[in-house]
Scaffold this motif. Sequence first.
Motif, PDB file in Angstrom:
ATOM      1  N   ALA A 158       0.885  -1.453  -0.337  1.00  0.00           N
ATOM      2  CA  ALA A 158       0.623   0.147  -0.280  1.00  0.00           C
ATOM      3  C   ALA A 158       1.067   1.005   0.068  1.00  0.00           C
ATOM      4  CB  ALA A 158      -1.271   0.042   1.203  1.00  0.00           C
ATOM      5  N   ASP A 159       0.629   2.522  -0.121  1.00  0.00           N
ATOM      6  CA  ASP A 159       1.096   3.239   0.402  1.00  0.00           C
ATOM      7  C   ASP A 159       0.593   4.178   1.392  1.00  0.00           C
ATOM      8  OD1 ASP A 159      -1.042   4.799  -0.578  1.00  0.00           O
ATOM      9  OD2 ASP A 159      -0.631   5.029  -2.432  1.00  0.00           O
ATOM     10  N   VAL A 160       1.467   5.448   2.714  1.00  0.00           N
ATOM     11  CA  VAL A 160       0.841   6.414   2.769  1.00  0.00           C
ATOM     12  C   VAL A 160      -0.733   6.665   2.954  1.00  0.00           C
ATOM     13  CG1 VAL A 160       1.267   8.243   4.066  1.00  0.00           C
ATOM     14  CG2 VAL A 160       3.206   6.848   3.703  1.00  0.00           C
ATOM     15  N   ASP A 161      -1.216   6.887   2.031  1.00  0.00           N
ATOM     16  CA  ASP A 161      -2.442   7.482   1.804  1.00  0.00           C
ATOM     17  C   ASP A 161      -3.430   6.394   2.421  1.00  0.00           C
ATOM     18  OD1 ASP A 161      -2.135  10.193   1.557  1.00  0.00           O
ATOM     19  OD2 ASP A 161      -2.103  10.017  -0.656  1.00  0.00           O
ATOM     20  N   ASP A 162      -3.043   5.050   1.577  1.00  0.00           N
ATOM     21  CA  ASP A 162      -4.345   3.820   1.775  1.00  0.00           C
ATOM     22  C   ASP A 162      -4.337   3.595   3.499  1.00  0.00           C
ATOM     23  OD1 ASP A 162      -4.294   3.297  -0.581  1.00  0.00           O
ATOM     24  OD2 ASP A 162      -2.498   2.425  -0.846  1.00  0.00           O
ATOM     25  N   LEU A 163      -3.099   4.103   4.312  1.00  0.00           N
ATOM     26  CA  LEU A 163      -2.912   3.940   6.444  1.00  0.00           C
ATOM     27  C   LEU A 163      -4.212   5.185   6.267  1.00  0.00           C
ATOM     28  CD1 LEU A 163       0.791   2.861   6.422  1.00  0.00           C
ATOM     29  CD2 LEU A 163      -0.950   1.479   5.829  1.00  0.00           C
ATOM     30  N   HIS A 201      -3.833  -0.067  12.119  1.00  0.00           N
ATOM     31  CA  HIS A 201      -4.720   0.299  11.384  1.00  0.00           C
ATOM     32  C   HIS A 201      -3.269  -0.076   9.703  1.00  0.00           C
ATOM     33  CE1 HIS A 201      -6.589   3.380  13.121  1.00  0.00           C
ATOM     34  NE2 HIS A 201      -7.499   2.469  12.189  1.00  0.00           N
ATOM     35  N   GLY A 202      -2.348  -0.146   9.843  1.00  0.00           N
ATOM     36  CA  GLY A 202      -1.148  -0.627   8.904  1.00  0.00           C
ATOM     37  C   GLY A 202      -0.063  -0.122   9.673  1.00  0.00           C
ATOM     38  N   VAL A 203       0.788  -1.181   8.705  1.00  0.00           N
ATOM     39  CA  VAL A 203       2.419  -0.851   8.709  1.00  0.00           C
ATOM     40  C   VAL A 203       3.317   0.025   8.300  1.00  0.00           C
ATOM     41  CG1 VAL A 203       4.530  -2.417   9.038  1.00  0.00           C
ATOM     42  CG2 VAL A 203       2.353  -2.521  10.222  1.00  0.00           C
ATOM     43  N   VAL A 230       0.259  -2.873   4.231  1.00  0.00           N
ATOM     44  CA  VAL A 230       1.925  -2.541   4.819  1.00  0.00           C
ATOM     45  C   VAL A 230       1.764  -1.659   3.476  1.00  0.00           C
ATOM     46  CG1 VAL A 230       3.919  -3.289   5.430  1.00  0.00           C
ATOM     47  CG2 VAL A 230       2.233  -5.003   5.416  1.00  0.00           C
ATOM     48  N   ALA A 231       2.902  -0.777   3.958  1.00  0.00           N
ATOM     49  CA  ALA A 231       2.966   0.202   2.715  1.00  0.00           C
ATOM     50  C   ALA A 231       4.218   0.698   3.189  1.00  0.00           C
ATOM     51  CB  ALA A 231       2.473   1.828   3.520  1.00  0.00           C
ATOM     52  N   ARG A 232       5.481   0.626   1.556  1.00  0.00           N
ATOM     53  CA  ARG A 232       6.610   0.788   1.064  1.00  0.00           C
ATOM     54  C   ARG A 232       6.837   2.203   0.661  1.00  0.00           C
ATOM     55  NH1 ARG A 232       9.942  -4.664  -0.367  1.00  0.00           N
ATOM     56  NH2 ARG A 232      11.113  -4.775   1.254  1.00  0.00           N
TER      57      ARG A 232
END
Length: 323
Positions: A158-163, A201-203, A230-232
Amino acid sequence: MAGNSQRRGAVRRAGSKKGAVVGSGGRGRRALEGKGPTPKAEDRVYHAAHKRAQAAAKRGGGGGGRPAGQSRRRGGAGSTEVVAGRNSVVEALRAGIPATALYVAARTESDDRTREAIKTAADRGVPLLEASRTDLDRLTDGAVHQGLALQVPPYEYADVDDLLEAAAGSDRPALVVALDGITDPRNLGAVLRSTAAFGGHGVLLPERRSAGVTASAWKTSAGAAARVPVARVGNLVRALEQLKAAGLFVVGLDAEGDVVLPELELATGPVVLVVGSEGKGLGRLVRETCDQVVSIPMGAETESLNAGVAAGVALYEVARRRG
């Protein structure tokens, strides 16, 4: 003059002890010109080495042996992976790891593990492909595959906006875990499991010097990798600044923290918990980005906790304070 001309151009005829050889008149000059360095064998399309290199590239082959069960990451962050060995394949299938194909060597001796792997893959609709042992050697990069190999597709990050969207769509303040320098995929899997258990909500992961969501991380997460995004990101500090701009407080975990975890007042608000490596802790720039650095109180005989345990303890405390 004619005679002199004939004498100047006359050479000995090939295969004879005496007499003249008919010259080429310059017709062979181009054939004798240099053509540059000889290409490598694998670069010559007619050479067997070229065919082997192409086959290895398609199957991810290469040299070097690996122990049974060691999964292999191909290329960069979005590459496929192969889990080799009967026990590892069965465990991966039991854990529900996504798979695109199960390779079975021709004339493989059937035992309980092989039968379970084939049945589980068939029940899940994973294609079953028969391969020669030579092909499996190439596919698994020389690992001890025992006639079984499972191909795992690239993880979709995912990306930061998804989190942020995941947090906005819930009834709880945002809770994100960021990992700084965590290279063991089992630690990542443990963090994913704790994040799911305590309402995260995410990593968030950096692309460099960090474990990715491999088959090993997926297995350790006990399925949480399917539920927690998971955002990278290319730059962890910049991503933390983005989360701060969105209203989240950045809280770092470090043995030299400003406050102890039970006194963290920021826990009830939207936070990012940043976990560093067990040996090095938080990077300097990451630490400077934190709004607060907290420590986990421990006995004097214990120097530190690994990342998976530290994240679990901190996430539990945040969940407890939020009620």
